[in-house]
Scaffold this motif. Sequence first.
Motif, mmCIF file in Angstrom:
data_model
loop_
_atom_site.group_PDB
_atom_site.id
_atom_site.type_symbol
_atom_site.label_atom_id
_atom_site.label_comp_id
_atom_site.label_asym_id
_atom_site.label_seq_id
_atom_site.Cartn_x
_atom_site.Cartn_y
_atom_site.Cartn_z
ATOM 1 N N ILE A 13 0.820 -1.211 0.000
ATOM 2 C CA ILE A 13 0.000 0.000 0.000
ATOM 3 C C ILE A 13 0.856 1.263 0.000
ATOM 4 N N GLY A 14 1.974 1.234 0.742
ATOM 5 C CA GLY A 14 2.842 2.400 0.790
ATOM 6 C C GLY A 14 3.672 2.578 -0.461
ATOM 7 N N MET A 15 4.035 1.474 -1.112
ATOM 8 C CA MET A 15 4.793 1.556 -2.358
ATOM 9 C C MET A 15 3.898 2.026 -3.496
ATOM 10 N N ALA A 16 2.652 1.585 -3.481
ATOM 11 C CA ALA A 16 1.740 1.928 -4.572
ATOM 12 C C ALA A 16 1.518 3.424 -4.660
ATOM 13 N N ASN A 17 1.431 4.118 -3.501
ATOM 14 C CA ASN A 17 1.187 5.561 -3.617
ATOM 15 C C ASN A 17 2.407 6.290 -4.162
ATOM 16 N N LEU A 18 3.618 5.796 -3.858
ATOM 17 C CA LEU A 18 4.808 6.408 -4.450
ATOM 18 C C LEU A 18 4.883 6.126 -5.953
ATOM 19 N N ALA A 19 4.507 4.912 -6.353
ATOM 20 C CA ALA A 19 4.470 4.592 -7.783
ATOM 21 C C ALA A 19 3.496 5.518 -8.503
ATOM 22 N N ARG A 20 2.330 5.728 -7.906
ATOM 23 C CA ARG A 20 1.341 6.635 -8.502
ATOM 24 C C ARG A 20 1.869 8.069 -8.555
ATOM 25 N N TYR A 21 2.557 8.473 -7.499
ATOM 26 C CA TYR A 21 3.126 9.820 -7.453
ATOM 27 C C TYR A 21 4.046 10.043 -8.649
ATOM 28 N N TYR A 22 4.920 9.083 -8.919
ATOM 29 C CA TYR A 22 5.852 9.238 -10.036
ATOM 30 C C TYR A 22 5.137 9.159 -11.378
ATOM 31 N N MET A 23 4.165 8.267 -11.509
ATOM 32 C CA MET A 23 3.449 8.179 -12.781
ATOM 33 C C MET A 23 2.686 9.470 -13.083
ATOM 34 N N ALA A 45 -3.214 -0.769 -14.907
ATOM 35 C CA ALA A 45 -4.185 -0.023 -15.705
ATOM 36 C C ALA A 45 -3.790 1.440 -15.852
ATOM 37 N N GLU A 46 -3.035 1.939 -14.862
ATOM 38 C CA GLU A 46 -2.599 3.339 -14.887
ATOM 39 C C GLU A 46 -1.282 3.516 -15.633
ATOM 40 N N GLY A 47 -0.655 2.413 -16.066
ATOM 41 C CA GLY A 47 0.539 2.538 -16.896
ATOM 42 C C GLY A 47 1.796 1.887 -16.374
ATOM 43 N N ALA A 48 1.761 1.323 -15.165
ATOM 44 C CA ALA A 48 2.949 0.645 -14.633
ATOM 45 C C ALA A 48 3.094 -0.738 -15.273
ATOM 46 N N VAL A 49 4.352 -1.175 -15.425
ATOM 47 C CA VAL A 49 4.641 -2.525 -15.909
ATOM 48 C C VAL A 49 4.995 -3.362 -14.683
ATOM 49 N N VAL A 50 4.183 -4.368 -14.378
ATOM 50 C CA VAL A 50 4.380 -5.165 -13.165
ATOM 51 C C VAL A 50 4.625 -6.617 -13.539
ATOM 52 N N THR A 51 5.673 -7.209 -12.942
ATOM 53 C CA THR A 51 5.942 -8.630 -13.123
ATOM 54 C C THR A 51 5.775 -9.335 -11.775
#
Length: 308
Positions: A13-23, A45-51
Motif C-alpha cells: 500500500i505504501g509503495m503503490a502511492n509512491l508509484a502513482r506519485y511518479y506516474m 491499468a494506470e501505466g505501470a509494468v508489473v511482473t
Amino acid sequence: MENTVYFIGIGGIGMANLARYYMQRGAQVAGYDRTPSDLTHSLEAEGAVVTYTDDPSLIPAPFTNPQQCLVVYTPAVPADNRILSHFRLHGFNIVKRAALLGRITGHSDAICVAGSHGKTTTSSMVAHILYSGHVGCNAFLGGILRNYDTNLLLSPHSQVSVVEADEYDRSFLHLTPRIAIVTSVDPDHLDIYGDEQGYLEGFAHFTSLIRPGGTLLLHSGLKLHPRTGPDVRTLTYSAHDDSADCHATRVRSIEGELIFDLVTPCCTIADISLGVPVEINVDNAVAAGAAALLAGATEQEVREGLNT
C-alpha cells in the motif's frame, strides 16, 4: 525528479502511492511483486509494468541503465530477492521506500502521523480536511480513502504534505515533520526494537526530528517522554481528558450521529458531526482537527471535513 523508477514490492500500500506519485508526474514506472492483487492491477491499468516472477531477465529495457533508473524497495522484500540482488550487483541507485518518502516530503510542510494504532485513520482525516479546503495537500496514506478511491492525494500548488509515519523498521526516522502527531505507543515490532523501552526510544527520536517552530500533538496519558527541540511546541489532545490542550466536549449520539465540540487553544468549534460514528474516532478527529487548524484550515473547513 527521476524519470525511470523500479519498485520492488510495488503491490504494498505504501509503495503503490509512491508509484502513482511518479506516474502522475510523467515518470516511467515498473515493479515486481510476488502476488497479483487489485492494487497491482490498478497500477497496471494506470501505466505501470508489473511482473510477478522474481527473475531479473523480466526487467523491462528502460529500467536496465544504472545511470537512469532509481530502484526503490521495502524492508519486507527478502535480502535474497533475485531482482534486488541484480540491481545491487550492477551498481544501481537503490533506496528504501522510507528514505524516498522522506526526500519527497522533506521540502514541504509535513504533517506526520505516528502511532502503534490510529495513524491511518487520523492521517486520512487530516488529508481530507485539507484537500477539500483551501490549503490542499499532498498525502501519502496507508489505506484507500473511500472519498477518493485512492491512497494518494496531490495538490500541485500546496506546500503541505500528510504522511503516515510508520515505525516499522524505524521508517519514520527519515521524516522531518513541521507538525507531528503521536496517537499511541503500545509496544509493537519488538523484533526490531527489542523491548518496550527500545520502542519508546524510537518514538522519542521521532519527536526530536520536528523542525524548529513546529508542533507536536501528543495523546495525553502516553508513557512517551518527547525529545523535542527548544523551539517546538507540544500540545496534548484527547477525546475525554478535559485537561488536554485539545479535547472534545459534549460528546453525544443523536439519531446514529456522533456530535461533539472541538476545543483547541485557538478556538472552539461547536457541533461537529462526525461522518464515521465510531467513538474511538472522536480521539482521531480531535488530533486531525487540531493539526488541520495548525496547517491553516478554517474552522468551517474542519467542521465540513470531519462531517464528510
